[in-house]
Design an enzyme around this catalytic site. Structure first.
Site, PDB file in Angstrom:
ATOM      1  N   GLU B  57       0.784  -0.883   0.326  1.00  0.00           N
ATOM      2  CA  GLU B  57       0.004   0.270  -0.108  1.00  0.00           C
ATOM      3  C   GLU B  57       0.839   1.794   0.039  1.00  0.00           C
ATOM      4  OE1 GLU B  57      -0.899  -2.170   2.016  1.00  0.00           O
ATOM      5  OE2 GLU B  57      -2.049  -3.417   1.688  1.00  0.00           O
ATOM      6  N   HIS B 126     -11.063  -5.106   9.616  1.00  0.00           N
ATOM      7  CA  HIS B 126     -11.459  -4.479   8.792  1.00  0.00           C
ATOM      8  C   HIS B 126     -12.484  -3.948   9.027  1.00  0.00           C
ATOM      9  CE1 HIS B 126      -8.672  -7.390   7.194  1.00  0.00           C
ATOM     10  NE2 HIS B 126      -8.865  -7.328   5.578  1.00  0.00           N
TER      11      HIS B 126
HETATM   12  C1  TPP Z   1      -1.813  -4.609   4.413  1.00  0.00           C
HETATM   13  C2  TPP Z   1      -3.441  -5.509   3.862  1.00  0.00           C
HETATM   14  N1  TPP Z   1      -3.489  -5.355   2.715  1.00  0.00           N
HETATM   15  C3  TPP Z   1      -4.535  -6.241   1.981  1.00  0.00           C
HETATM   16  C4  TPP Z   1      -5.418  -7.204   2.236  1.00  0.00           C
HETATM   17  C5  TPP Z   1      -6.378  -7.746   1.865  1.00  0.00           C
HETATM   18  N2  TPP Z   1      -6.044  -9.333   1.849  1.00  0.00           N
HETATM   19  C6  TPP Z   1      -6.445 -10.025   1.915  1.00  0.00           C
HETATM   20  S1  TPP Z   1      -5.870 -11.534   2.169  1.00  0.00           S
HETATM   21  C7  TPP Z   1      -4.517 -10.881   0.540  1.00  0.00           C
HETATM   22  C8  TPP Z   1      -4.514 -11.437  -0.324  1.00  0.00           C
HETATM   23  C9  TPP Z   1      -2.997 -12.224   0.892  1.00  0.00           C
HETATM   24  O1  TPP Z   1      -2.233 -14.080  -0.534  1.00  0.00           O
HETATM   25  P1  TPP Z   1      -1.024 -13.995   0.497  1.00  0.00           P
HETATM   26  O2  TPP Z   1      -0.402 -13.919   0.962  1.00  0.00           O
HETATM   27  O3  TPP Z   1      -1.121 -15.509  -1.324  1.00  0.00           O
HETATM   28  O4  TPP Z   1      -1.996 -15.219   1.567  1.00  0.00           O
HETATM   29  P2  TPP Z   1      -3.304 -16.396   1.167  1.00  0.00           P
HETATM   30  O5  TPP Z   1      -4.294 -15.540   0.931  1.00  0.00           O
HETATM   31  O6  TPP Z   1      -2.553 -16.413  -0.546  1.00  0.00           O
HETATM   32  O7  TPP Z   1      -2.849 -17.334   2.390  1.00  0.00           O
HETATM   33  C10 TPP Z   1      -5.085  -9.304   0.028  1.00  0.00           C
HETATM   34  C11 TPP Z   1      -4.737  -8.978  -0.706  1.00  0.00           C
HETATM   35  C12 TPP Z   1      -5.019  -6.766   3.723  1.00  0.00           C
HETATM   36  N3  TPP Z   1      -5.290  -7.616   4.744  1.00  0.00           N
HETATM   37  N4  TPP Z   1      -3.870  -6.160   4.217  1.00  0.00           N
END
Ligand code: TPP
Ligand code: MG
Lengths: 323, 325
Positions: B57, B126
């Site tokens: 971000e 959230h």
């Molecule tokens: C700082 C932040 N940015 C965006 C989000 C929204 N978000 C939640 S999960 C996610 C994807 C994360 O992917 P990954 O780290 O690969 O974990 P996975 O869900 O695949 O286990 C995003 C972008 C968030 N929760 N926190």
């Protein structure tokens, strides 16, 4: 590898799978709300890591039910948390993404991607400061390795020389964005290799995860330094219950499922004489009962009372100041 | 049409008109946006103009600033306002200040769009409203879009001006059905009187505007007066005169916002309006806000933590009776 480990793997992975399939059903019935992130397909990583790591603090992202169960948290209290009940591990205030229990050295469940990585480094620092050399486990997704928090945390851990095991679950996607669209390389251990020893393992093979984590744990505790493991895995379900998952082809999903970690464990376990059909049947029945009981417990548990709204914001209530 | 489609239409039209407009953010391209606001734009304009970013971000806003310096007009999407907290250095130290520190030589036409508010059981990390933070930073315009009309015109306006704009949407509005009402000379700097009345002025925005409208019939029936409901399209700058003129007529002011009550932006609205109307008020203004707690996951507690149509009605009626309305 001894028999009892294989049996524990099977029990916990199956418990995780059945628990989450049931959570999905309960979500659709409206008994669970909010975001629900399932780890179906990733059980070998979660269970292998917790058992391979053994004693020590654990910090995980929001896809953490199976970690919590493997750590020994009661299925009924975890389910009750998902139901938002006062008997839940976080009194119904945190929900699926926020399972906490210091009794189990379990510190979330963090819903901000990457935010828990510096926490793990700080906790390792504090433990060391207080004379405890036990390592700390920090698990996170592939997407988190693109965040500033990740780079800051690996740099700090290596500079401070603290025993943190960084466990990256590479399931190839961060919500709908495939790793190659967000990172110049897809072998993510590359990001850490100048800072600490790194290893890539097959995350569909619980034996491989377990061994890698166990070795890494020994390293971080004897050397007092961090270590990075990348486990290649796959989530069968969409990112959360509010995602359609239509960015992945059915073929891709089918290929992934052919390497199902539970099926793999069963096959290899029987081949090597570590598991028996009887044990497998016994566990299959047992976990159904446990999950059924957990759901009943969650359903019958009371909601938090109205007084809970302001409880737990602070330790102390400044009654002399606030009327 | 859906609220999110109004935003999409605004982005589409601005991109069509001006090649320097680009979009960047997590999942905005190939995936079409977490709330589908950018759906179809990647297919239409390609990955060079609808840019998928990693989860980073601070760098989303940081690179948007660089893009603006380099001659583009970026619209950054932060998936939800909660993650803007990771971008606060770029938003507060950089985006808001560079024009001023350069003596006006550098302009940053950057829009940072994001949804905020309490949706449904997404838990504390959230479920936040942060407008008070953005509104208190000199150098940022802060727009809020309560419906398809302000979403469409407001976002187009935000993209067209040369100042940095924080553009706040609400998570629960995306899938609401509503139409864009034709507006000839829309300006977000003018508050909209969405319902006329002469007994109580009620000011709100985003989801609380809709909840207020739902509460109004009960209030009017119980108190026997009519309410004038004002919806804000911008909170910084704030259209004080539209509100003050209404209060001069009604003699009563109520402000409803979703954020926790301590330091809520409602305070600023009330203060600015009172400055102008103090001697004409028949009652102390009423502020209806969320509770001072991190948002709980449990649905019952969650609803206790924010204003709802029922609570808005009850509080206004109680206040009205106490002050002889
Ligand atoms: C700082 C932040 N940015 C965006 C989000 C929204 N978000 C939640 S999960 C996610 C994807 C994360 O992917 P990954 O780290 O690969 O974990 P996975 O869900 O695949 O286990 C995003 C972008 C968030 N929760 N926190
Ligand atoms: Mg991932």
């Amino acid at each position: 590898m001894n028999k009892s480990y294989a049996e524990q793997f099977y029990y916990l992975m199956k418990l995780g799978r059945v628990f989450e399939l049931r959570a999905k059903e309960e979500y659709m019935k409206g008994n669970i709300g909010g975001f629900l992130h399932l780890a179906i397909g990733e059980e070998a990583v979660h269970v292998g890591a917790v058992l391979g790591f053994g004693k020590g603090d654990i910090f995980v992202h929001y896809r953490e039910h199976v970690y919590a169960l493997a750590r020994g948290m009661e299925p009924k209290n975890v389910m009750a948390e998902l139901f938002g009940k006062v008997t839940g591990v976080s009194k119904g205030k945190g929900g699926s993404m926020h399972l906490y229990d210091p009794k189990f050295n379990f510190y979330g469940g963090n819903a901000i991607v990457g935010a828990h990585l510096p926490h793990a480094v700080g906790t390792a620092y504090a433990r060391k400061y207080l004379g405890d050399t036990t390592g700390v486990l920090a698990a996170f997704g592939d997407g988190a390795t693109n965040s500033g928090n990740f780079f800051e945390a690996i740099n700090l851990a290596a500079t401070w020389k603290v025993p943190v095991l960084f466990l990256c679950e590479n399931n190839y996607y961060a919500i709908g964005t495939r790793i190659d669209r967000a990172s110049p390389f897809t072998d993510l251990y590359i990001k850490a290799k100048e800072y600490m020893p790194v290893k890539q393992v097959d995350g569909m093979d619980v034996f491989a995860v377990f061994e890698a984590v166990r070795e890494a744990k020994e390293y971080i505790e004897t050397e007092g330094k961090p270590y990075f493991i990348e486990a290649l895995t796959y989530r069968y379900e969409p990112h959360s219950m509010s995602d359609t998952g239509d960015y992945r082809s059915p073929r891709e999903l089918k290929i992934a499922k052919e390497r199902d970690p539970i099926e793999h464990l069963k096959r290899v376990g029987i081949e090597r004489g570590l598991l028996t059909e009887e044990y497998i049947n016994f566990v299959d029945n047992k976990v159904e009962q446990i999950v059924e009981e957990a759901v009943r417990f969650a359903l019958e548990s009371p909601e938090p009372g109205e007084e809970e709204l302001y409880n737990d914001v602070f330790c102390e209530v400044c009654t002399d100041v606030i009327s | 049409m859906l609220y999110r489609e109004a935003l999409n239409k605004a982005l589409d039209e601005m991109m069509e008109k001006d090649e320097s407009v680009v979009i960047l953010g997590e999942d905005v391209g190939f995936y079409g946006g977490n709330y589908k606001v950018t759906e179809g734009l990647y297919a239409k304009y390609g990955g060079k103009r609808v840019i998928d970013t990693p989860i980073a971000e601070n760098s989303i806003v940081g690179t948007a600033i660089g893009m603006a310096i380099g001659g583009l007009r970026p619209v950054a999407e932060i998936m939800t306002v909660n993650f803007s907290l990771l971008a606060m250095d770029q938003i507060v130290n950089q985006l808001a200040k560079i024009r001023y520190m350069s003596g006006g030589k550098i302009t940053l036409p950057v829009v940072v769009r994001m949804p905020q508010g309490v949706a449904k059981q997404l838990a504390a990390q959230h479920s936040q409203s942060l407008e008070r933070i953005f509104a208190s930073v000199p150098g940022l315009r802060v727009f809020v879009a309560s419906d398809a009309t302000t979403a469409y015109y407001g976002l187009k306006f935000a993209v067209s001006i040369d100042d940095p704009v924080i553009f706040l949407e609400h998570e629960l509005l995306y899938h609401e059905k509503m139409e864009i009402e034709e507006e000839k000379n829309f300006s977000p700097y003018r508050a909209r009187i969405k319902k006329e009345g002469d007994g109580i002025t009620i000011v709100s925005y985003l989801k609380m505007f809709h909840d207020t409208m739902k509460a109004v019939p009960t209030v009017e029936k119980e108190l026997g007066v009519s309410c004038e409901v004002i919806d804000l399209c911008s909170i910084n700058p704030l259209d004080v005169s539209t509100i003050a003129n209404s209060v001069k007529k009604t003699k009563h002011l109520v402000v409803v916002t979703e954020e926790p009550k301590t330091g809520a932006y409602a305070d600023e609205i009330i203060y600015r309006v009172i400055e102008d109307t103090f001697y004409e008020l028949d009652a102390p203004p009423l502020k209806i806000c969320g509770e001072d707690v991190p948002t709980p996951y449990n649905r019952k507690l969650e609803l206790m933590s924010i204003p709802t149509p029922e609570k808005i009605a009850t509080e206004i009626i109680k206040w009205g009776k106490k002050h002889g309305i």
